[in-house]
Design an enzyme around this catalytic site. Structure first.
Site, PDB file in Angstrom:
ATOM      1  N   HIS A   1     -11.754  -2.424  44.508  1.00 30.38           N
ATOM      2  CA  HIS A   1     -11.307  -1.086  44.105  1.00 30.38           C
ATOM      3  C   HIS A   1     -10.423  -1.130  42.859  1.00 30.38           C
ATOM      4  CE1 HIS A   1     -12.389   1.719  47.649  1.00 30.38           C
ATOM      5  NE2 HIS A   1     -13.203   0.682  47.656  1.00 30.38           N
TER       6      HIS A   1
ATOM      7  N   SER B   1     -20.576  -9.765  63.700  1.00 28.04           N
ATOM      8  CA  SER B   1     -19.481 -10.731  63.454  1.00 28.04           C
ATOM      9  C   SER B   1     -18.555 -10.195  62.350  1.00 28.04           C
ATOM     10  CB  SER B   1     -20.055 -12.090  63.043  1.00 28.04           C
ATOM     11  OG  SER B   1     -20.889 -11.932  61.917  1.00 28.04           O
TER      12      SER B   1
ATOM     13  N   ASP C   1     -20.091  -4.856  60.028  1.00 27.21           N
ATOM     14  CA  ASP C   1     -21.099  -5.789  60.538  1.00 27.21           C
ATOM     15  C   ASP C   1     -20.855  -5.869  62.043  1.00 27.21           C
ATOM     16  OD1 ASP C   1     -22.257  -8.049  61.632  1.00 27.21           O
ATOM     17  OD2 ASP C   1     -21.505  -9.444  60.117  1.00 27.21           O
TER      18      ASP C   1
ATOM     19  N   HIS D   1     -19.519  -6.297  53.033  1.00 26.86           N
ATOM     20  CA  HIS D   1     -19.397  -5.573  54.305  1.00 26.86           C
ATOM     21  C   HIS D   1     -19.798  -6.436  55.496  1.00 26.86           C
ATOM     22  CE1 HIS D   1     -19.751  -1.557  51.878  1.00 26.86           C
ATOM     23  NE2 HIS D   1     -18.570  -2.146  51.743  1.00 26.86           N
TER      24      HIS D   1
HETATM   25  C1  HEM Z   1     -22.013  -0.822  47.019  1.00 26.58           C
HETATM   26  C2  HEM Z   1     -21.137   0.136  47.028  1.00 26.58           C
HETATM   27  C3  HEM Z   1     -20.033   0.240  48.048  1.00 26.58           C
HETATM   28  C4  HEM Z   1     -19.743   1.318  48.794  1.00 26.58           C
HETATM   29  C5  HEM Z   1     -20.435   2.674  48.751  1.00 26.58           C
HETATM   30  C6  HEM Z   1     -18.652   0.954  49.660  1.00 26.58           C
HETATM   31  C7  HEM Z   1     -18.064   1.805  50.570  1.00 26.58           C
HETATM   32  C8  HEM Z   1     -17.166   1.396  51.530  1.00 26.58           C
HETATM   33  C9  HEM Z   1     -16.634   2.263  52.566  1.00 26.58           C
HETATM   34  C10 HEM Z   1     -16.944   3.734  52.720  1.00 26.58           C
HETATM   35  C11 HEM Z   1     -15.833   1.509  53.350  1.00 26.58           C
HETATM   36  C12 HEM Z   1     -15.080   1.973  54.587  1.00 26.58           C
HETATM   37  C13 HEM Z   1     -13.795   2.660  54.214  1.00 26.58           C
HETATM   38  C14 HEM Z   1     -13.127   3.235  55.433  1.00 26.58           C
HETATM   39  O1  HEM Z   1     -13.739   4.082  56.066  1.00 26.58           O
HETATM   40  O2  HEM Z   1     -11.976   2.845  55.731  1.00 26.58           O
HETATM   41  C15 HEM Z   1     -15.845   0.171  52.819  1.00 26.58           C
HETATM   42  C16 HEM Z   1     -15.149  -0.879  53.345  1.00 26.58           C
HETATM   43  C17 HEM Z   1     -15.126  -2.132  52.790  1.00 26.58           C
HETATM   44  N1  HEM Z   1     -15.681  -2.499  51.587  1.00 26.58           N
HETATM   45 FE1  HEM Z   1     -17.021  -1.445  50.542  1.00 26.58          FE
HETATM   46  N2  HEM Z   1     -18.308  -0.340  49.424  1.00 26.58           N
HETATM   47  C18 HEM Z   1     -19.117  -0.822  48.440  1.00 26.58           C
HETATM   48  C19 HEM Z   1     -19.053  -2.071  47.864  1.00 26.58           C
HETATM   49  C20 HEM Z   1     -18.108  -3.020  48.181  1.00 26.58           C
HETATM   50  C21 HEM Z   1     -17.843  -4.212  47.414  1.00 26.58           C
HETATM   51  C22 HEM Z   1     -18.523  -4.554  46.097  1.00 26.58           C
HETATM   52  C23 HEM Z   1     -16.882  -4.901  48.083  1.00 26.58           C
HETATM   53  C24 HEM Z   1     -16.209  -6.194  47.709  1.00 26.58           C
HETATM   54  C25 HEM Z   1     -16.704  -7.072  46.879  1.00 26.58           C
HETATM   55  C26 HEM Z   1     -16.558  -4.140  49.274  1.00 26.58           C
HETATM   56  C27 HEM Z   1     -15.691  -4.547  50.245  1.00 26.58           C
HETATM   57  C28 HEM Z   1     -15.384  -3.809  51.371  1.00 26.58           C
HETATM   58  C29 HEM Z   1     -14.659  -4.337  52.499  1.00 26.58           C
HETATM   59  C30 HEM Z   1     -14.235  -5.776  52.688  1.00 26.58           C
HETATM   60  C31 HEM Z   1     -14.483  -3.277  53.389  1.00 26.58           C
HETATM   61  C32 HEM Z   1     -13.706  -3.313  54.710  1.00 26.58           C
HETATM   62  C33 HEM Z   1     -12.257  -2.985  54.412  1.00 26.58           C
HETATM   63  C34 HEM Z   1     -11.332  -3.014  55.602  1.00 26.58           C
HETATM   64  O3  HEM Z   1     -11.680  -3.556  56.657  1.00 26.58           O
HETATM   65  O4  HEM Z   1     -10.218  -2.487  55.443  1.00 26.58           O
HETATM   66  N3  HEM Z   1     -17.306  -3.004  49.274  1.00 26.58           N
HETATM   67  N4  HEM Z   1     -16.656   0.138  51.700  1.00 26.58           N
END
Ligand code: HEM
Length: 327
Positions: A68, A247, A244, A193
């Site tokens: 982000h 896991s 996921d 994810h």
């Molecule tokens: C491809 C486009 C992507 C979209 C639309 C997206 C969207 C989201 C959304 C909606 C969440 C959940 C937020 C919540 O409800 O609290 C999330 C969580 C997460 N995203 Fe993405 N994401 C994307 C790409 C990425 C990328 C590129 C990374 C890192 C390289 C990433 C890492 C994560 C991680 C690790 C979580 C879990 C965070 C937590 O447990 O607090 N995402 N993402």
């Protein structure tokens, strides 16, 4: 005349060479702090390992924090800045559930004690994401360093550049292309994810109003959808579900397997089945013998992401605190 011409040519060559040198000096590099803060990457890792051991969910928070920050306005730690007026990146809706700010600040304090005003917050975010991936049994890779921090943080940048959770592959690819990242980077980095969780509002449309007609997304496995509706009744904004489901604390191929069998949580992840290039990659990655390929791809795409809009050389600053108020 001839000697004047050769002098001119010589001057041009020298100018071109020094321009090349300047731009090379201002690039990211591996081991940027080797002489100015030796051992900093080990120090960061040690601090984080202790925090990860106390909170298994923190790695996912930190991996997302780097993403982000980079997409917001370049990997320059401006996501960490605060505003009294609610106008900083962290105040934007897409950042409302981003977490891990305190962990980065705690690491920064240790690093400042060892090497005052040397190491940027942006580099700490890149190192923390790398350590998060590795701690959860993902690939071990080197990060480039030498980023400097920005001091302007705009909510609009996060709103404009962070991809939507219901985006299809065309839309997602456009968001990545806007950051000079490829469709492959998007398909590979979506697998971040494989760890972490999402709050109900990030996927409730799929359960209750998929096409706008009060319906459920037909691409979802029915048993999976039933569990999700039980965990996320309409209006629930606080509960979380693993991205996921197999896991959530392990960095592996289960993310792609979930996408392939209709148990991906986010619409943007499920959408990877709808495009031929992403479909092919997902299918390939359901086969465990491609784990090493996925790891190498993920590491390469993280390096690419870590280069977005970086400030180097004389651009930007090194602060002693990452999360200062800027207005
Ligand atoms: C491809 C486009 C992507 C979209 C639309 C997206 C969207 C989201 C959304 C909606 C969440 C959940 C937020 C919540 O409800 O609290 C999330 C969580 C997460 N995203 Fe993405 N994401 C994307 C790409 C990425 C990328 C590129 C990374 C890192 C390289 C990433 C890492 C994560 C991680 C690790 C979580 C879990 C965070 C937590 O447990 O607090 N995402 N993402």
């Amino acid at each position: 005349m001839a000697s004047r011409l050769s002098l001119l040519v010589l001057l041009l060559v020298v100018a071109a060479a020094s321009a090349t040198l300047t731009s090379t000096a201002a690039q990211l590099q591996y081991g940027y702090y080797n002489t100015t803060c030796p051992g900093v990457e080990d120090l960061v890792r040690e601090e984080l390992l202790a925090m990860f051991a106390a909170d298994m969910t923190l790695p996912a928070g930190l991996l997302r924090l780097h993403f982000h920050d980079c997409f917001g306005a370049g990997c320059d730690a401006t996501l960490l800045l605060k505003s009294h007026n609610g106008t900083a990146q962290r105040d934007a809706d897409p950042n409302s559930t981003v977490r891990g700010y305190e962990a980065i600040e705690a690491v920064k304090a240790k690093v400042e004690a060892a090497c005052p005003l040397v190491v940027s917050c942006a580099d700490l975010l890149a190192m923390a994401a790398r350590d998060a991936v590795n701690f959860t049994q993902g690939p071990a890779y080197q990060v480039e360093t030498g980023r400097r921090d920005g001091n302007v943080s705009r909510k609009e940048d996060a709103e404009r550049f962070l991809p939507p959770a219901d985006g299809n592959v065309t839309v997602l690819t456009q968001y990545f292309a806007a950051q000079n990242l490829s469709a492959k980077d998007m398909i590979v980095l979506s697998a971040a994810h494989t760890i972490g969780a999402a709050h109900c509002p990030s996927f409730s449309k799929r359960l209750y109003n998929s096409s706008g007609a009060g319906d459920q997304d037909p691409a979802m496995d029915p048993a999976y959808a039933k569990n999700l509706t039980a965990a996320c009744p309409p209006g629930n904004v606080a509960s979380v579900q693993p991205l996921d489901p197999v896991s959530p604390n392990r960095f592996d191929l289960d993310f792609y397997k979930s996408v392939a069998n209709g148990t991906a949580l986010l619409g943007s992840d499920a959408a990877l089945l709808e495009d031929s290039l992403s479909f092919a990659y997902v299918q390939l990655m359901t086969n465990d013998s491609y784990l090493d390929t996925f790891f190498a791809d993920f590491a390469a795409s993280m390096i690419n992401m870590g280069r977005i809009g970086v400030r180097t050389g004389a651009d930007g600053e090194i602060r002693d605190t990452c999360a200062i108020y800027v207005d």
